[in-house]
Design an enzyme around this catalytic site. Sequence first.
Site, PDB file in Angstrom:
ATOM      1  N   ASP A   1       0.813  -1.216   0.000  1.00 20.52           N
ATOM      2  CA  ASP A   1       0.000   0.000   0.000  1.00 20.52           C
ATOM      3  C   ASP A   1       0.850   1.271   0.000  1.00 20.52           C
ATOM      4  OD1 ASP A   1      -2.496  -1.216  -0.157  1.00 20.52           O
ATOM      5  OD2 ASP A   1      -2.763  -1.310   2.021  1.00 20.52           O
TER       6      ASP A   1
ATOM      7  N   HIS B   1       0.185  -7.483  -1.415  1.00 17.45           N
ATOM      8  CA  HIS B   1      -1.122  -8.131  -1.504  1.00 17.45           C
ATOM      9  C   HIS B   1      -1.765  -7.906  -2.860  1.00 17.45           C
ATOM     10  CE1 HIS B   1      -1.695  -4.146   0.280  1.00 17.45           C
ATOM     11  NE2 HIS B   1      -2.877  -4.120  -0.298  1.00 17.45           N
TER      12      HIS B   1
ATOM     13  N   ARG C   1     -10.775   0.076   4.701  1.00 18.86           N
ATOM     14  CA  ARG C   1      -9.354   0.031   5.039  1.00 18.86           C
ATOM     15  C   ARG C   1      -8.972   1.206   5.932  1.00 18.86           C
ATOM     16  NH1 ARG C   1      -4.924   0.698   0.306  1.00 18.86           N
ATOM     17  NH2 ARG C   1      -4.569   2.822   1.045  1.00 18.86           N
TER      18      ARG C   1
HETATM   19 FE   LIG Z   1      -3.880  -2.466  -1.169  1.00 22.44          FE
END
Ligand SMILES: [Fe+2]
Length: 295
Positions: A97, A249, A264
Amino acid sequence: MSIEIQKVTANIGARVSGVDINKPLDEDRTTALREALNVHKALVFDDVHLDDEGQEAFARHFGDLTTAHPTVSAVDGAPNVLPVDSERGRANHWHTDVTFVLNPPQASTLRSITIPPYGGETLIASSAAAYRDLPEPLRVLADTLWAEHTNDYDYAVPEEIDDERAAQRAQFTSIKFRTVHPVVRVHPLTGERGLFIGGFAQRIVGLSTGESRKILDILQAYVTRPENVLRWRWSPNQLVLFDNRITQHYAIDNYDDQPRRLNRVTVAGDIPVGIEGKESYSIEGDASHYTSVAE
Ligand SMILES: [Fe+2]
């Protein structure tokens, strides 16, 4: 009640029971979860009945929160919550991320809200296991490399896109970020080394685009080895906490047109450090509106 940790695979993933994360955690439990996260990289919690505020409170046990995203809008009225919604796109590409900023989030939490009746799994890979798997000559090479990460490239976007996708992409790249990170990052809590690449890594410093792609593909193949990947099939009322410093991921797009929704919340991270102690550096883009820098 003592915390129980049950491994899901040898290299990554554990289910946690014996702790109720719907309530505030005391220091001992927080420490135990942090230690479990250090070992297992991704932790799954069941019987989670949190709203957005509760998810924020849980994530805050591990550090200050980031806002939802540097460029993408938050859930209405919840500036720290990013809707991960099939309506807004499908993250079916390997990534860590927000690595295009100088200090990407150290940890991410995903909470299941709407789960399709089939498919929609999240893959989470251990980049530490990937590093350990590298044969010596590749490890020696990787140790010397630095990579430029950016949000402004054509990932997951076909050549022809409709107006809605074009608008999403324009928002995603409304601030352009370019940051150089070590390809081998040292985890600040464990000293463990991991391959810190993923989809936003677009170029190896000192190499051409074409050469960079080949080297990144060779290294990435170790991250995505089935042995290094947790394939998580979601149930309702689950939360997954993963260490964004040492994982990648991928959200599998295998659920047809059914809705899929997770929320999230991410925890602000530190500036990555390579094996010789040198820190990442920014080339373009200021993310101070998005995240503080963790110690
Ligand atoms: Fe992500």
